[in-house]
Motif scaffolding. Structure first.
Motif, PDB file in Angstrom:
ATOM      1  N   SER A  99       0.803  -1.225   0.000  1.00 29.10           N
ATOM      2  CA  SER A  99       0.000   0.000   0.000  1.00 29.10           C
ATOM      3  C   SER A  99       0.836   1.275   0.000  1.00 29.10           C
ATOM      4  N   TYR A 135       0.476   2.825   6.428  1.00 27.72           N
ATOM      5  CA  TYR A 135       0.128   2.035   5.255  1.00 27.72           C
ATOM      6  C   TYR A 135       0.043   0.560   5.649  1.00 27.72           C
ATOM      7  N   PRO A 136      -1.095  -0.082   5.392  1.00 30.80           N
ATOM      8  CA  PRO A 136      -1.257  -1.492   5.761  1.00 30.80           C
ATOM      9  C   PRO A 136      -0.133  -2.354   5.177  1.00 30.80           C
ATOM     10  N   GLY A 137       0.432  -3.187   6.013  1.00 23.68           N
ATOM     11  CA  GLY A 137       1.504  -4.072   5.586  1.00 23.68           C
ATOM     12  C   GLY A 137       2.889  -3.554   5.867  1.00 23.68           C
ATOM     13  N   THR A 188       6.127  -2.522   7.979  1.00 29.17           N
ATOM     14  CA  THR A 188       6.721  -3.011   9.222  1.00 29.17           C
ATOM     15  C   THR A 188       7.847  -2.115   9.701  1.00 29.17           C
ATOM     16  N   THR A 201       3.245   3.199  15.135  1.00 30.60           N
ATOM     17  CA  THR A 201       2.041   3.035  14.330  1.00 30.60           C
ATOM     18  C   THR A 201       2.412   3.254  12.875  1.00 30.60           C
TER      19      THR A 201
END
Length: 331
Positions: free
Chosen positions: A29, A54-56, A58, A51
């Motif tokens: 994303s 963007y999803p995914g 790390t 936090t």
């Protein structure tokens, strides 16, 4: 008045940052085409509780220079210049080979990137009076059952290729420095066999604790400790370092103290050692200096997953290089 000698500081340096590796850490994303690349996340004021935006993703921070590629010479040129300007003596290049003595320095992957780093260090040294050096950080990447034959195969290749290379000149030995990461986690028979085969051609530095050092001391030339989670607020922090340093010095061997600016692996289920601005770096430096180190092996230049990086970043700018330069200069 005699000038105070500068601290002899090397910093662990990772060779995995390619386009594919950035994508594996930033996720599908992330807006890769955006200029400048946006920060993928944030932490609280002390460097914990990450936090992601963007999803995914790390990781939560990026280098100031963006998503650099360690398959390009210019990347190393920037890093070498920035580190040298801060008073860092060299990088400990993280590397693991195929286990074969006959590897190909021009092949894709770690061999190619190590070769390019060596080439750029030599290019830097040809135009600068103060030598910037390299050591090898021989990585396990979690495989502590790796055979002595594979490890000695890697070191045989390394010694043949780089044993006389001026990039690996150092103050400890005429041989190149090799820190064997996680040496304490291997079987003692493996440590013995690797030492017997490799020490004629490399200066073998262990990654030990006070508990493991008595087992491995005879097979190592020196020791450090890759303690990426050292917390200066822990009551065991000072005593653990002091005990290890005393044991290593008691064996008549050099001790290379670690230091960190902070640690955060909460996104992967780990813990956090808060940066607290530069307080953690300052406190660990002062604490570990009492162990009378013969040098320092810092953690790290560019480990963004564990958040131990000190290279200039979007979140912190040059804060940590500036502070490290002050510590090196003042001792």
């Amino acid at each position: 008045m005699t000038a105070r000698p500068l601290a002899n500081v090397y910093v662990h340096y990772y060779l995995w940052w390619t386009s594919g590796h950035w994508r594996s850490k930033l996720g599908p994303s992330y807006p890769y085409g955006q200029t400048p690349p946006p920060r993928p996340g944030s932490t609280n004021g002390v460097g914990c509780q990450p936090t992601v935006k963007y999803p995914g993703a790390t990781i939560v921070d990026l280098p100031t220079e963006g998503l650099y590629d360690q398959e390009l010479a210019a990347t190393y040129d920037r890093h070498i210049a920035a580190a040298a300007a801060a008073g860092i003596r060299g990088f400990l290049a993280s590397w693991k080979g195929s286990g074969r003595p006959s590897q190909d320095s021009g092949a894709a992957g770690y061999d190619q990137r190590l070769e390019l780093l060596v080439t750029r260090v030599n290019a830097y040294n040809r135009t600068h009076s103060k030598h910037f050096g390299l050591g090898l950080a021989l990585a396990a990447f979690g495989d502590y059952n790796r055979s002595a034959a594979d490890i000695t195969g890697d070191l045989a290749y390394f010694s043949h290729r780089y044993g006389k290379d001026p990039a690996f000149q150092n103050d400890y030995s005429a041989k190149p420095v090799v820190m064997w990461l996680d040496s304490r986690k291997y079987k003692v028979e493996t440590v013995r066999d690797v030492s017997t085969a490799a020490r004629p051609s490399v200066y073998l530095v262990g990654d030990e604790t006070a508990t493991s050092w008595p087992r491995d001391a005879a097979w190592l030339d020196a020791s450090s400790y890759y303690w990426s989670t050292q917390n200066p607020q822990s009551k065991f922090s000072r005593s653990s370092i002091a005990s290890l340093a005393a044991a290593v010095h008691g064996a008549g061997k050099p001790w290379l103290a670690p230091f960190i600016a902070g640690y955060n692996k909460e996104l992967a289920g780990g813990g956090c050692v808060p940066r607290n601005g530069t307080r953690t770096l300052d406190d660990i430096w002062a604490m570990n200096a009492t162990s009378q180190p013969d040098g320092w092996f810092g953690i790290s230049w560019n480990e963004f997953v564990e958040n131990t990086y000190i290279e200039p970043s979007q979140a912190y700018g040059t804060t940590y290089l500036d502070e490290l330069k002050r510590l090196i200069t003042t001792g």
